[in-house]
Design a protein around this motif. Structure first.
Motif, mmCIF file in Angstrom:
data_model
loop_
_atom_site.group_PDB
_atom_site.id
_atom_site.type_symbol
_atom_site.label_atom_id
_atom_site.label_comp_id
_atom_site.label_asym_id
_atom_site.label_seq_id
_atom_site.Cartn_x
_atom_site.Cartn_y
_atom_site.Cartn_z
ATOM 1 N N GLY A 1 0.794 -1.218 0.000
ATOM 2 C CA GLY A 1 0.000 0.000 0.000
ATOM 3 C C GLY A 1 0.827 1.268 0.000
ATOM 4 O O GLY A 1 0.280 2.362 0.179
ATOM 5 N N LEU A 2 2.125 1.157 -0.214
ATOM 6 C CA LEU A 2 3.007 2.323 -0.250
ATOM 7 C C LEU A 2 3.140 2.822 -1.690
ATOM 8 O O LEU A 2 2.958 2.057 -2.645
ATOM 9 N N PRO A 3 3.458 4.101 -1.893
ATOM 10 C CA PRO A 3 3.556 4.644 -3.255
ATOM 11 C C PRO A 3 4.557 3.870 -4.098
ATOM 12 O O PRO A 3 5.653 3.524 -3.638
ATOM 13 N N SER A 4 4.172 3.608 -5.335
ATOM 14 C CA SER A 4 5.030 2.891 -6.286
ATOM 15 C C SER A 4 5.405 3.846 -7.407
ATOM 16 O O SER A 4 4.552 4.275 -8.181
ATOM 17 N N MET A 5 6.678 4.188 -7.516
ATOM 18 C CA MET A 5 7.155 5.154 -8.514
ATOM 19 C C MET A 5 7.432 4.446 -9.834
ATOM 20 O O MET A 5 8.543 4.428 -10.356
ATOM 21 N N ARG A 6 6.374 3.861 -10.410
ATOM 22 C CA ARG A 6 6.559 2.993 -11.567
ATOM 23 C C ARG A 6 5.648 3.374 -12.724
ATOM 24 O O ARG A 6 5.289 2.523 -13.520
ATOM 25 N N ASN A 7 5.236 4.627 -12.844
ATOM 26 C CA ASN A 7 4.220 4.900 -13.875
ATOM 27 C C ASN A 7 4.708 4.610 -15.288
ATOM 28 O O ASN A 7 3.922 4.199 -16.137
ATOM 29 N N ALA A 8 5.998 4.803 -15.568
ATOM 30 C CA ALA A 8 6.497 4.500 -16.909
ATOM 31 C C ALA A 8 6.363 3.006 -17.201
ATOM 32 O O ALA A 8 5.924 2.611 -18.295
ATOM 33 N N ASP A 9 6.712 2.171 -16.224
ATOM 34 C CA ASP A 9 6.597 0.719 -16.407
ATOM 35 C C ASP A 9 5.132 0.300 -16.519
ATOM 36 O O ASP A 9 4.772 -0.565 -17.329
ATOM 37 N N VAL A 10 4.282 0.897 -15.683
ATOM 38 C CA VAL A 10 2.863 0.549 -15.704
ATOM 39 C C VAL A 10 2.232 0.942 -17.032
ATOM 40 O O VAL A 10 1.479 0.163 -17.638
ATOM 41 N N LEU A 11 2.530 2.142 -17.513
ATOM 42 C CA LEU A 11 1.959 2.579 -18.791
ATOM 43 C C LEU A 11 2.446 1.708 -19.938
ATOM 44 O O LEU A 11 1.694 1.408 -20.873
ATOM 45 N N ALA A 12 3.700 1.295 -19.889
ATOM 46 C CA ALA A 12 4.218 0.399 -20.931
ATOM 47 C C ALA A 12 3.486 -0.938 -20.889
ATOM 48 O O ALA A 12 3.178 -1.525 -21.937
ATOM 49 N N ALA A 13 3.191 -1.421 -19.692
ATOM 50 C CA ALA A 13 2.479 -2.696 -19.564
ATOM 51 C C ALA A 13 1.026 -2.560 -20.011
ATOM 52 O O ALA A 13 0.481 -3.452 -20.665
ATOM 53 N N ILE A 14 0.377 -1.431 -19.684
ATOM 54 C CA ILE A 14 -1.020 -1.221 -20.070
ATOM 55 C C ILE A 14 -1.139 -1.069 -21.584
ATOM 56 O O ILE A 14 -2.054 -1.611 -22.213
ATOM 57 N N ALA A 15 -0.226 -0.301 -22.176
ATOM 58 C CA ALA A 15 -0.168 -0.114 -23.638
ATOM 59 C C ALA A 15 -1.521 0.311 -24.213
ATOM 60 O O ALA A 15 -1.988 -0.230 -25.219
ATOM 61 N N ASP A 16 -2.138 1.292 -23.576
ATOM 62 C CA ASP A 16 -3.430 1.823 -24.008
ATOM 63 C C ASP A 16 -3.314 3.335 -24.042
ATOM 64 O O ASP A 16 -3.020 3.957 -23.008
ATOM 65 N N PRO A 17 -3.520 3.979 -25.212
ATOM 66 C CA PRO A 17 -3.343 5.432 -25.305
ATOM 67 C C PRO A 17 -4.317 6.226 -24.442
ATOM 68 O O PRO A 17 -4.110 7.423 -24.238
ATOM 69 N N SER A 18 -5.367 5.583 -23.911
ATOM 70 C CA SER A 18 -6.283 6.279 -22.999
ATOM 71 C C SER A 18 -5.613 6.583 -21.666
ATOM 72 O O SER A 18 -6.063 7.465 -20.928
ATOM 73 N N PHE A 19 -4.555 5.855 -21.338
ATOM 74 C CA PHE A 19 -3.823 6.068 -20.090
ATOM 75 C C PHE A 19 -2.570 6.883 -20.375
ATOM 76 O O PHE A 19 -1.809 6.568 -21.296
ATOM 77 N N VAL A 20 -2.336 7.923 -19.565
ATOM 78 C CA VAL A 20 -1.205 8.822 -19.778
ATOM 79 C C VAL A 20 -0.533 9.131 -18.445
ATOM 80 O O VAL A 20 -1.059 8.816 -17.377
ATOM 81 N N THR A 21 0.627 9.774 -18.525
ATOM 82 C CA THR A 21 1.347 10.153 -17.317
ATOM 83 C C THR A 21 0.633 11.295 -16.595
ATOM 84 O O THR A 21 -0.150 12.038 -17.190
ATOM 85 N N GLU A 22 0.928 11.429 -15.335
ATOM 86 C CA GLU A 22 0.559 12.603 -14.562
ATOM 87 C C GLU A 22 1.820 13.108 -13.868
ATOM 88 O O GLU A 22 2.913 12.598 -14.090
ATOM 89 N N LEU A 23 1.651 14.111 -13.020
ATOM 90 C CA LEU A 23 2.799 14.823 -12.459
ATOM 91 C C LEU A 23 3.776 13.907 -11.733
ATOM 92 O O LEU A 23 4.983 13.984 -11.925
ATOM 93 N N GLY A 24 3.257 13.037 -10.858
ATOM 94 C CA GLY A 24 4.136 12.189 -10.076
ATOM 95 C C GLY A 24 4.341 10.826 -10.702
ATOM 96 O O GLY A 24 3.470 10.310 -11.416
ATOM 97 N N GLN A 25 5.470 10.217 -10.404
ATOM 98 C CA GLN A 25 5.736 8.876 -10.924
ATOM 99 C C GLN A 25 4.814 7.826 -10.321
ATOM 100 O O GLN A 25 4.746 6.701 -10.823
ATOM 101 N N PHE A 26 4.074 8.177 -9.261
ATOM 102 C CA PHE A 26 3.097 7.255 -8.693
ATOM 103 C C PHE A 26 1.684 7.590 -9.175
ATOM 104 O O PHE A 26 0.706 7.102 -8.591
ATOM 105 N N ASN A 27 1.569 8.404 -10.230
ATOM 106 C CA ASN A 27 0.270 8.785 -10.799
ATOM 107 C C ASN A 27 0.154 8.347 -12.252
ATOM 108 O O ASN A 27 1.141 8.374 -12.999
ATOM 109 N N ILE A 28 -1.052 7.982 -12.663
ATOM 110 C CA ILE A 28 -1.419 7.896 -14.074
ATOM 111 C C ILE A 28 -2.832 8.460 -14.216
ATOM 112 O O ILE A 28 -3.515 8.691 -13.214
ATOM 113 N N GLU A 29 -3.250 8.694 -15.441
ATOM 114 C CA GLU A 29 -4.585 9.233 -15.690
ATOM 115 C C GLU A 29 -5.234 8.472 -16.834
ATOM 116 O O GLU A 29 -4.562 8.102 -17.802
#
Length: 492
Positions: free
Chosen positions: A58-86
Motif C-alpha cells: 500500500g506504499l507509493p510505487s514510482m513505476r508509472n512509466a513501467d505501468v503505462l508500458a504494460a497497459i499499452a493503451d493510449p487512454s492512459f497517460v502520465t501525470e505529475l508524479g511517478q506514482f500517478n497515471i490518468e
C-alpha cells in the motif's frame, strides 16, 4: 497538464512574443464568438480520472512509466508524479444509456489496467490523496519524466524565489516546506467536461460555481496527508498551496493565485479567458508561428494555441476550455472539483448529480446566482472542503443548512429534472441519484469512511502510520468490488 513541450530556456524575447501572441489569440477568440459557428447541437460530455500507484504494502510505487508500458493503451497517460497515471474516457452523450456506458467502459478499462499493473508489481488506487504518502515520497525525483513538469517546476520557483510553505489546519494541523511542486502530485481527481454553446456558457459556469461547495461536501474523499487528519477534502488547500507562484509579499498585495475559485459571476466565456490574460503572467511562454487572425480570415478554424496553453496553467476549479474537434470549434466547462474514487459507481453518481443539477440551474427559472453573492459561493466551497458532508452551507431561500439536508430537500429533485432534460432514462437516474440520496441519509462518504476506519484501528492499538496503511488496503478491496461507499462495512 500532460501535454508535451520541448523548449527548456525562456528568454525575455520569448516572453514578450508570447504576451503579444496570447493577446492576439484573445482578440481572435472575441471575433469567433460573434461570427463563427461553434459545435453544440449534439453536446458531449467527458471524464478523466487520476489514479495512484501502490505496491503490495500500500506504499507509493514510482513505476508509472513501467505501468503505462504494460497497459499499452493510449487512454492512459502520465501525470505529475511517478506514482500517478490518468485515464481519459472518450466523450459521449448522456442520452440513450450514456451514463451506464461510461460506467461499463471505465470499469473494463480500470480492471484491465489493474491486471497489467500487477505484472510489474504495482496496483491502482482511486482516492483523493494517497494516505500512505510521506514527505520523502514527494521530492524532485518523484516527478514524471515529461519535460512539461520540469519546466512548470522551474517556472513556479523562479516566480516565487523561495521554497513552498504548505500549512493546512484541521484536527491535526500540518506545516511543511517543499522545494519542488511534487506535493501537487498528491492530489488526484475526477474531472468532468460538459460541452455547451457559447451563449449558454456563462449560465453553466455560474451554476457550476454555485454548487461547487455542496459537490465537495458530499463527495469528499481526502482527509489525510502525511499522517495528519486535516480537511475532509484536503486536496483543495494542498493543490492551491503546492502550485502557488506568489511569495508572501505578493499575496499580501492581493495578487490572485493560479489555483483560483474566482471572484465574480460572469456573462460570457470571454470573461474568463480575458481575466486569465489580464491577471496572470505566462508560465510556459512557448509560441508557434501560426497567425490566428490570418487563419480566421482565410476560412480556417484557429487552434489559438498560446491562449489554450496559457489557460492550461491557470487552475480554476471550474475551468473554461476552447478546443477544435473535426474542424469545428467548441467550448466546454471543465469541472475540476471532485476527488478520485472511492469507486467507479460513486464517481458516476457524482457525475450524474453534477450533470443534472447544472442543467436545471443553468436553464430553468430565476438564476440561483442572482440571489447568492459570489462571496457566499466562495465560502461554501471552502466550508464544504473543510467540513465535508456535515458542512453548513448557504442556499437562497433556505439560509444555512447542512450539505446533506440541502441535497435531500432541494437539490436532488433538481438533479433528477436535469438528467431527464438530458434524455437520461428513469432507471439510470434513480440508480445513480439514489446513491447520492443514501450517502446523504446515512451521512457517509469516502472521507467519513476513511476517518472512522482509521480511528477504529487506532483504538484497537495500531499506530497512525500502520492504521493508514491497513485502511488503504481495505479501501482498495472495496474499491474493486464497486460497491457504493455508503454501503462499505464499519471495520475494526
Amino acid at each position: 497538464m500532460g501535454e508535451k513541450v520541448h523548449q527548456h530556456v525562456f528568454t525575455r524575447a520569448d516572453r514578450a512574443r508570447y504576451r503579444e501572441k496570447v493577446r492576439r489569440c484573445l482578440d481572435v477568440f472575441a471575433l469567433m464568438l460573434g461570427e463563427s459557428q461553434f459545435e453544440f447541437e449534439r453536446p458531449l460530455t467527458g471524464l478523466e480520472i487520476e489514479l495512484n500507484l501502490v505496491d503490495e504494502q500500500g506504499l507509493p510505487s514510482m513505476r508509472n512509466a513501467d505501468v503505462l508500458a504494460a497497459i499499452a493503451d493510449p487512454s492512459f497517460v502520465t501525470e505529475l508524479g511517478q506514482f500517478n497515471i490518468e485515464i481519459n474516457i472518450p466523450p459521449r452523450e448522456l442520452a440513450k444509456g450514456g451514463l451506464t456506458a461510461y460506467e461499463e467502459q471505465i470499469r473494463a478499462s480500470l480492471n484491465a489496467a489493474e491486471d497489467k499493473a500487477r505484472t510489474v508489481g504495482a496496483h491502482t488506487a482511486m482516492i483523493g490523496i494517497l494516505p500512505t504518502l510521506r514527505p520523502e515520497h514527494l521530492t524532485g525525483e518523484a516527478l514524471s519524466a515529461n519535460p512539461r513538469y520540469a519546466l512548470i517546476n522551474e517556472q513556479v520557483f523562479a516566480a516565487r524565489g523561495e521554497d513552498l510553505r504548505i500549512s493546512i489546519d484541521g484536527p491535526d494541523p500540518l506545516t511543511v516546506t517543499a522545494d519542488t511542486i511534487a506535493p501537487e502530485a498528491a492530489c488526484t481527481s475526477a474531472q468532468l467536461h460538459l460541452q455547451v454553446s457559447p451563449a449558454q456558457f456563462g449560465a453553466y459556469w455560474n451554476a457550476a460555481q454555485a454548487i461547487a461547495g455542496v459537490q465537495l461536501a458530499i463527495a469528499a474523499n481526502s482527509p489525510f496527508l502525511f499522517g495528519h487528519e486535516l480537511w475532509h477534502e484536503t486536496r483543495i488547500p494542498l493543490f492551491k498551496q503546492a502550485t502557488d507562484t506568489r511569495p508572501e509579499e505578493i499575496k499580501t498585495q492581493g495578487v490572485r493565485p493560479r489555483v483560483w475559485f474566482g471572484e465574480r459571476w460572469i456573462t460570457s466565456v470571454f470573461d474568463l479567458f480575458e481575466e486569465n490574460v489580464r491577471y496572470f503572467p505566462a508560465l510556459l511562454p512557448i509560441s508557434t508561428e501560426d497567425d490566428p487572425a490570418d487563419q480566421l480570415a482565410g476560412g480556417e478554424v484557429p487552434e489559438l494555441t498560446e491562449l489554450r496553453l496559457h489557460n492550461g496553467t491557470i487552475y480554476r476549479w471550474n475551468r473554461p476550455v476552447y478546443d477544435v474537434s473535426d474542424g469545428m470549434p467548441h467550448v466546454r466547462v471543465e469541472n475540476r472539483v471532485l476527488p478520485a474514487g472511492p469507486t467507479v459507481i460513486d464517481i458516476m453518481a457524482n457525475a450524474a448529480f453534477w450533470f443534472g443539477l447544472v442543467r436545471t440551474l443553468a436553464e430553468g427559472g430565476l438564476p440561483v446566482w442572482s440571489r447568492m453573492p459570489f462571496k457566499q459561493a466562495d465560502e461554501n466551497f471552502y466550508t464544504g472542503a473543510r467540513q465535508g458532508i456535515g458542512a453548513h452551507l448557504f442556499w437562497p431561500d433556505l439560509g444555512y443548512l447542512t450539505a446533506y439536508e440541502l441535497v435531500l430537500r432541494r437539490l436532488l429533485p433538481l438533479a433528477h429534472q436535469g438528467l431527464e432534460s438530458w434524455g437520461v432514462e428513469a432507471r439510470e437516474r434513480d440508480r445513480l441519484l439514489g446513491i447520492i440520496e443514501q450517502r446523504c441519509l446515512l451521512r457517509r462518504n469516502g472521507a467519513t469512511w476513511q476517518i472512522d476506519t482509521v480511528h477504529r484501528l487506532e483504538r484497537g492499538g495500531m499506530e497512525r502510520s500502520e492504521a493508514l496503511r491497513e485502511m488503504l488496503l481495505r479501501y482498495m478491496t472495496h474499491m474493486h468490488e464497486n460497491i457504493p461507499v455508503h454501503e462499505w462495512p464499519r471495520e475494526d
